[in-house]
Enzyme design. Structure first.
Site, PDB file in Angstrom:
ATOM      1  N   CYS A  85      -8.242  -5.489 -10.368  1.00 45.08           N
ATOM      2  CA  CYS A  85      -7.800  -4.429 -11.269  1.00 45.08           C
ATOM      3  C   CYS A  85      -7.424  -3.227 -10.397  1.00 45.08           C
ATOM      4  O   CYS A  85      -8.295  -2.564  -9.847  1.00 45.08           O
ATOM      5  CB  CYS A  85      -8.942  -4.094 -12.230  1.00 45.08           C
ATOM      6  N   CYS A  99      -5.625   1.064   6.197  1.00 44.62           N
ATOM      7  CA  CYS A  99      -5.804   2.514   6.103  1.00 44.62           C
ATOM      8  C   CYS A  99      -6.992   2.906   5.224  1.00 44.62           C
ATOM      9  O   CYS A  99      -7.214   4.101   5.002  1.00 44.62           O
ATOM     10  CB  CYS A  99      -4.529   3.173   5.595  1.00 44.62           C
ATOM     11  N   CYS A 150       0.256   3.049   3.654  1.00 49.03           N
ATOM     12  CA  CYS A 150       0.618   2.507   4.974  1.00 49.03           C
ATOM     13  C   CYS A 150       1.590   1.335   4.896  1.00 49.03           C
ATOM     14  O   CYS A 150       2.006   0.834   5.940  1.00 49.03           O
ATOM     15  CB  CYS A 150      -0.638   2.107   5.752  1.00 49.03           C
ATOM     16  N   CYS A 184       0.843  -1.195   0.000  1.00 49.75           N
ATOM     17  CA  CYS A 184       0.000   0.000   0.000  1.00 49.75           C
ATOM     18  C   CYS A 184       0.881   1.247   0.000  1.00 49.75           C
ATOM     19  O   CYS A 184       1.780   1.372   0.839  1.00 49.75           O
ATOM     20  CB  CYS A 184      -0.906  -0.025   1.227  1.00 49.75           C
TER      21      CYS A 184
HETATM   22 ZN   LIG Z   1      -2.953   1.044   3.417  1.00 51.03          ZN
END
Ligand SMILES: [Zn+2]
Length: 165
Positions: free
Chosen positions: A146, A126, A77, A74
C-alpha cells in the site's frame, strides 16, 4: 577521493529495469542522501511522505487509480520500484501492488508507530518512506503493498512496448 575510500555501507545493490520494464540485472550504486536538494525539488506532500513518513489522504494522489502500463520509480532517486503489471485495485484509495519489481530495490522495516504493528516499505537507495505492506493482498503473493502516490513517479512504457515479462 577514490570510491574505495567510501564505507561499503554507503553502497547498495539494486536491480535496474529498462523503460520497457525488462530486468537489466543488479547494479551496485551509491546510497543517496540529499535532504537539501529534496526540500527544494519535491512537492510539499512528496517531501512529507518520503522524508517525514507522512501518509497522503486516500484518493488524493493524482493517478492512484491509473491502469496504463509503465514503471513506478522512486520520486526522490528514480529507483524502479513497482510495475503496472502487479498493480491492482484495492479500493483503499492508494496505489496497491502485489509484488515489487525486485526485493533488492525496497527495504522492509517493522513499524510500531500509532500503536499498530505494521511493516514499513522504504526505497533501498535513498531510504524514502513509500508506504506499508500487508498480508491481505491477492494471489499469487497474498501481499498488498500500500504505497503513497506522492512517493512514486510513473513512467509509461514506450508506445506499443513493455509489459512482457
Ligand atoms: Zn529512492
Amino acid at each position: 577521493m577514490s570510491q574505495d575510500s567510501v564505507p561499503s555501507s554507503e553502497f547498495v545493490t539494486i536491480t535496474e529495469f529498462s523503460e520497457e520494464g525488462e530486468n537489466l540485472g543488479p547494479v551496485r550504486v551509491s546510497k543517496v542522501h540529499d535532504d537539501f536538494h529534496w526540500q527544494k525539488v519535491l512537492s510539499p506532500i512528496a517531501y512529507d511522505v518520503t522524508r517525514k513518513h507522512a501518509t497522503e489522504r486516500p484518493f488524493s494522489g493524482p493517478g492512484y487509480d491509473r491502469k496504463d502500463g509503465g514503471l513506478y520509480r522512486c520520486i526522490c532517486c528514480g529507483t524502479p520500484l513497482f510495475s503496472a503489471l502487479t498493480k491492482f485495485d484495492s479500493g483503499t484509495g492508494w496505489p496497491s501492488f502485489w509484488d515489487p519489481l525486485s526485493g533488492n530495490n525496497i527495504q522492509l522495516r517493522e513499524d510500531h508507530s500509532y500503536g499498530m504493528r505494521r511493516t514499513e516499505v522504504l526505497c533501498s537507495r535513498c531510504d524514502a518512506h513509500l508506504g506499508h505492506v500487508f498480508n491481505d493482498g491477492p494471489p499469487p503473493t497474498g501481499l498488498r503493498y500500500c504505497i503513497n502516490m506522492a512517493a512514486l513517479n510513473f513512467v509509461p512504457f514506450p508506445a506499443g512496448k513493455g509489459g512482457a515479462p
